[in-house]
Design an enzyme around this catalytic site. Structure first.
Site, PDB file in Angstrom:
ATOM      1  N   CYS A 166      33.356   4.932  23.338  1.00  0.00           N
ATOM      2  CA  CYS A 166      34.036   3.996  22.440  1.00  0.00           C
ATOM      3  C   CYS A 166      34.588   4.723  21.221  1.00  0.00           C
ATOM      4  O   CYS A 166      35.451   4.205  20.532  1.00  0.00           O
ATOM      5  CB  CYS A 166      33.121   2.854  22.045  1.00  0.00           C
ATOM      6  SG  CYS A 166      31.492   3.398  21.606  1.00  0.00           S
ATOM      7  N   GLU A 225      28.388  -4.232  19.916  1.00  0.00           N
ATOM      8  CA  GLU A 225      28.984  -2.896  19.817  1.00  0.00           C
ATOM      9  C   GLU A 225      30.076  -2.856  20.868  1.00  0.00           C
ATOM     10  O   GLU A 225      29.801  -2.660  22.055  1.00  0.00           O
ATOM     11  CB  GLU A 225      27.923  -1.822  20.106  1.00  0.00           C
ATOM     12  CG  GLU A 225      26.784  -1.782  19.128  1.00  0.00           C
ATOM     13  CD  GLU A 225      27.206  -1.353  17.733  1.00  0.00           C
ATOM     14  OE1 GLU A 225      28.333  -0.832  17.571  1.00  0.00           O
ATOM     15  OE2 GLU A 225      26.421  -1.539  16.796  1.00  0.00           O
ATOM     16  N   LYS A 250      18.913  -5.100  30.144  1.00  0.00           N
ATOM     17  CA  LYS A 250      19.766  -5.328  31.324  1.00  0.00           C
ATOM     18  C   LYS A 250      20.767  -4.180  31.353  1.00  0.00           C
ATOM     19  O   LYS A 250      21.757  -4.189  30.632  1.00  0.00           O
ATOM     20  CB  LYS A 250      20.480  -6.668  31.183  1.00  0.00           C
ATOM     21  CG  LYS A 250      20.864  -7.341  32.484  1.00  0.00           C
ATOM     22  CD  LYS A 250      21.807  -6.566  33.356  1.00  0.00           C
ATOM     23  CE  LYS A 250      23.257  -6.708  32.937  1.00  0.00           C
ATOM     24  NZ  LYS A 250      24.155  -5.832  33.732  1.00  0.00           N
ATOM     25  N   GLU A 296      42.330  -0.266  24.636  1.00  0.00           N
ATOM     26  CA  GLU A 296      41.373   0.809  24.920  1.00  0.00           C
ATOM     27  C   GLU A 296      41.645   1.360  26.322  1.00  0.00           C
ATOM     28  O   GLU A 296      41.568   0.636  27.312  1.00  0.00           O
ATOM     29  CB  GLU A 296      39.952   0.245  24.830  1.00  0.00           C
ATOM     30  CG  GLU A 296      38.909   1.325  24.747  1.00  0.00           C
ATOM     31  CD  GLU A 296      37.508   0.762  24.531  1.00  0.00           C
ATOM     32  OE1 GLU A 296      37.224  -0.354  24.997  1.00  0.00           O
ATOM     33  OE2 GLU A 296      36.695   1.456  23.892  1.00  0.00           O
TER      34      GLU A 296
END
Ligand code: TXE
Length: 543
Positions: A284, A250, A177, A380
Site C-alpha cells: 500500500c 488500513e 481472518k 491503485e
C-alpha cells in the site's frame, strides 16, 4: 437418528463444506486446503473468545509481553521455514519474505514486549483549576474484549502479526481472518502464538473468504481492524456501523514520490525502482506515482531504466521480483498499462506479462509521458509499474501529489532536508518520508495509517497500541466534606457564582480565581443548610 443417517449427514456436511485451495502463484501448485468458516462457526469462535479473554486480561502486561518474546524466539528458530511458506503462498521472493515480513514483525514483537508496560501504564492527567478543588484524574487503558482482525495477502505475515501482537499485549482476545489467498500463513501465525503460550481461545484463526470476514464484522466483537481495499473497507465500515462496532481501516494508497531538482539522482533513481517494484509493487506504500523536476527528468529516467534492466523476475532464492498474488491482481495491472498506452504514455521498460508456465509474472514497467487522466495515475495499480511525470515548480508537484483520493504515504527527495520538512506539511498523507521510500511500516515505534480514502485510525507505535484499548478516565474527589457548588439547588447565589466561574474559572488564570473566593464561600455556606432543609418536610426554596 440411526447411525447410518448420522454418518450420511456428516458426510453431506463435509461435502457441502466450502474449501479454499491455497496455491503457489509462481507455479500454480496446490499448497493446501482450508475450510471456509461459516457464520455460525465465526459466532462460536467469538463465544469461545468471550469465555477466555477475561483471564488473559487479568494477567499483567509484563506476563503477556513474555508471550510475545517467546513468539519472537520461536519464529527466529524457524526463520527459513516461515520465510519459505510466506514466499510460496504469496509469490514473493524468499529474500523479501525475510526482509519485509519477518524482520519487521520480529522487531515489533521485541519492541512491544519491552515497552507495552510503559506505554499502557496509568497516566496522571492534569486537570487545571479542578485540582485546587481537591480533585485528581488518571487515565487507565483497559482492554476492549475481542478484536477481529481481517488481513490482506500482500504482507500475509507482518501485517497480521503486528496487529495480533498489539491486541494481545493490551489484554484482548483476537479472532484473525487471514486473506483467502494466504490462509496457511494465517494458520502459522495462530500456531506460533499458541506455542508461545497464548491460552486456548484467546487467539483463534478462522479461515475463509469475504463471507467469513463479513460474518466477523457483525459478530459482536469489540472492534474490527481491517486491512485491504477501499471498496471492501467501505463495506466493512457500513456493516460495522449498523452494529456500532468501531473499526480501524488500513486501506490502499497511491503514494507519490517527488524528486526535487537538488536530489541525489543516483539514490533517488534506485529508491524509485525498489519503492515501485519491491513485493511486485503490491504494497500500500509502494511508489505508485513519481513526479520529477523537469530539469533532471531525462537523467533520472535514464538511471531508472538502467536499474530496472538489472532486475530478475521469477522463481528462486536470488530473484528480485516474484509473482503477483493472483490473476485478478495481474489483470488490474494489465488494464492500467493498456489504458495509459491508449492515452499516450510511453513504455520505457517492461509493459507486459511474462509467460512462464502457470506463474503470474509481470515485467517491471517504467512509463513516461503520463498524466492524471490515466488510471495508472489515479487508481491503485498494486503492481510493478512506475509511472513518471515531470513538474516545473514545487507548488505544482505538491498539487499533483495531493490530487488523489488516497493519502497514505509520500516521499520527497532533496538534499535540503529543511525544505523537505516544510513541503511535508503541505502533503495530505499519514506519513511523509524525506529521502526514503516505502519501508516505514517496518518501524514498530512509528504509527501507520492514512487520511482520506486510505483509512481511519492507526496501527503500530503507541497510537496503534491505543487503538486496542479503551482509555478510562478515573476521577477522584478528595474533598468529601463539601458538596459541589454546581449541584442543586440553583439559587440566586448559585447563578451569581456560575457567572463568576464563566469569567474567572475558564480564563485559566490563577490570580483570577481570587475573585471567586467570596461567592464560592457564600455558596458553600448556603449549601450546608440545604442539607437540613432536605431532611425536613420541604425542599422548596426561594428562587
Ligand atoms: O482485497 P480485499 P483484495 C487493494 C489493492 C488490491 C485490492 C483488492 O488495490 O488490488 O485491494 O485486493 C476480506 N467483509 N489492497 O480483493 O477484498 C478478504 O477475505 C469483511 C490494498 O484481495 O479488500 C481479505 O481477508 N471482510 C491492501 C481482506 O478482506 C472481507 C492490501 C482483504 O480483501 C469482505 C490488499 C467483507 N465484505 C489489497 N470481503 C493494503 N492496504 O495493503 C472481503 N473481505
Amino acid at each position: 437418528m440411526s447411525e447410518a443417517r448420522v454418518a450420511e449427514a456428516a458426510s453431506e456436511r463435509a461435502s457441502s463444506r466450502r474449501e479454499i485451495i491455497s496455491r503457489d502463484p509462481k507455479t500454480g501448485e496446490e499448497l493446501g486446503r482450508v475450510p471456509v468458516a461459516t457464520e455460525s462457526e465465526v459466532q462460536h469462535a467469538v463465544e469461545r473468545a468471550r469465555g477466555a479473554w477475561q483471564a488473559w486480561a487479568a494477567r499483567s502486561v509484563a506476563d503477556r509481553a513474555r508471550v510475545l518474546l517467546r513468539a519472537r524466539r520461536l519464529a527466529l528458530d524457524r526463520l527459513d521455514d516461515l520465510a519459505r511458506l510466506i514466499a510460496r503462498e504469496s509469490g514473493k521472493p524468499f529474500s523479501e519474505a525475510i526482509a519485509m515480513d519477518l524482520v519487521p514483525s520480529l522487531d515489533l514483537l521485541n519492541y512491544f514486549a519491552r515497552h507495552a508496560e510503559r506505554l499502557l501504564r496509568d497516566e496522571p492527567l492534569p486537570i487545571g483549576h479542578y485540582t485546587l478543588l481537591g480533585r485528581a484524574s488518571r487515565i487507565a487503558y483497559r482492554p476492549l474484549g475481542t478484536i477481529g482482525i481481517i488481513s490482506p495477502w500482500n504482507f500475509p505475515w507482518s501485517i497480521p502479526v503486528g496487529q495480533v501482537a498489539t491486541a494481545l499485549v493490551a489484554g484482548n482476545a483476537v479472532i484473525l481472518k487471514p486473506s483467502e489467498l494466504t490462509p496457511l500463513t494465517g494458520l502459522a501465525i495462530g500456531h506460533l502464538f499458541t506455542q508461545a503460550g497464548v491460552p486456548d481461545g484467546v487467539l483463534q484463526v478462522v479461515t475463509g473468504d469475504g463471507t467469513t470476514g463479513a460474518a466477523l464484522v457483525t459478530s459482536g466483537v469489540a472492534k474490527i481492524v481491517f486491512t485491504g481495499s477501499v471498496e471492501t473497507g467501505r463495506r466493512v465500515a457500513e456493516a460495522a456501523a449498523r452494529c456500532l462496532t468501531p473499526v480501524v481501516l488500513e486501506l490502499g494508497g497511491k503514494d507519490a514520490m517527488i524528486v526535487l531538482a537538488d536530489a541525489d539522482l543516483d539514490k533517488a533513481a534506485a529508491a524509485a525502482v525498489w519503492g515501485a517494484f519491491a513485493n511486485a509493487g503490491q504494497a500500500c506504500a509502494s511508489v505508485e506515482r513519481c513526479y520529477v523536476h523537469e530539469s533532471i527528468a531525462e537523467e533520472f529516467l535514464r538511471r531508472v531504466v538502467e536499474e530496472t534492466a538489472k532486475l530478475s523476475v521469477g522463481e528462486g532464492d536470488g530473484v528480485d521480483i516474484g509473482a503477483m498474488a493472483s490473476e485478478k491482481q495481474l489483470t488490474v495491472v494489465e488494464e492500467h498499462v493498456r489504458d495509459a498506452l491508449a492515452r499516450g504514455a510511453h513504455v520505457l521498460a517492461g509493459g507486459q506479462r511474462i509467460a512462464r508456465g502457470a506463474g503470474l509474472f509481470y515485467a517491471p514497467t517504467v512509463l513516461a509521458n503520463v498524466d492524471h487522466s490515466m488510471l495508472v495515475m489515479r487508481e491503485e495499480t498494486f503492481g510493478p509499474v512506475l509511472p513518471v511525470m515531470t513538474f516545473r515548480t514545487e507548488a505544482e508537484a505538491i498539487e499533483l501529489a495531493n490530487d488523489s483520493m488516497y493519502g497514505l504515504t509520500a516521499s520527497i527527495w532533496t538534499s535540503d532536508v529543511r525544505r523537505g520538512r516544510a513541503l511535508a506539511s503541505e502533503l495530505r498523507v499519514g506519513t511523509v518520508m524525506i529521502n526514503e521510500v516505502l519501508y516505514t511500516h517496518a518501524i514498530a515505534q512509528a504509527p501507520w495509517g492514512g487520511v482520506r480514502c486510505s483509512g481511519w485510525g492507526r496501527t503500530h507505535g503507541r497510537l496503534g497500541l491505543l487503538e486496542m484499548v479503551a482509555p478510562q478516565h478515573v476521577h477522584a474527589n478528595r474533598l468529601t466534606l463539601l458538596r459541589d457548588p454546581w449541584w442543586y439547588s440553583y439559587t440566586p447565589r448559585a447563578r451569581e457564582l456560575f457567572r463568576r466561574l464563566a469569567h474567572h474559572f475558564t480564563d485559566g488564570s490563577l490570580i483570577g480565581l481570587v475573585w471567586l473566593v467570596p461567592s464560592l464561600a457564600k455558596r458553600w455556606r448556603e449549601m450546608r443548610p440545604l442539607r437540613k432543609v432536605r431532611k425536613g418536610t420541604s425542599n422548596r426554596r426561594e428562587r
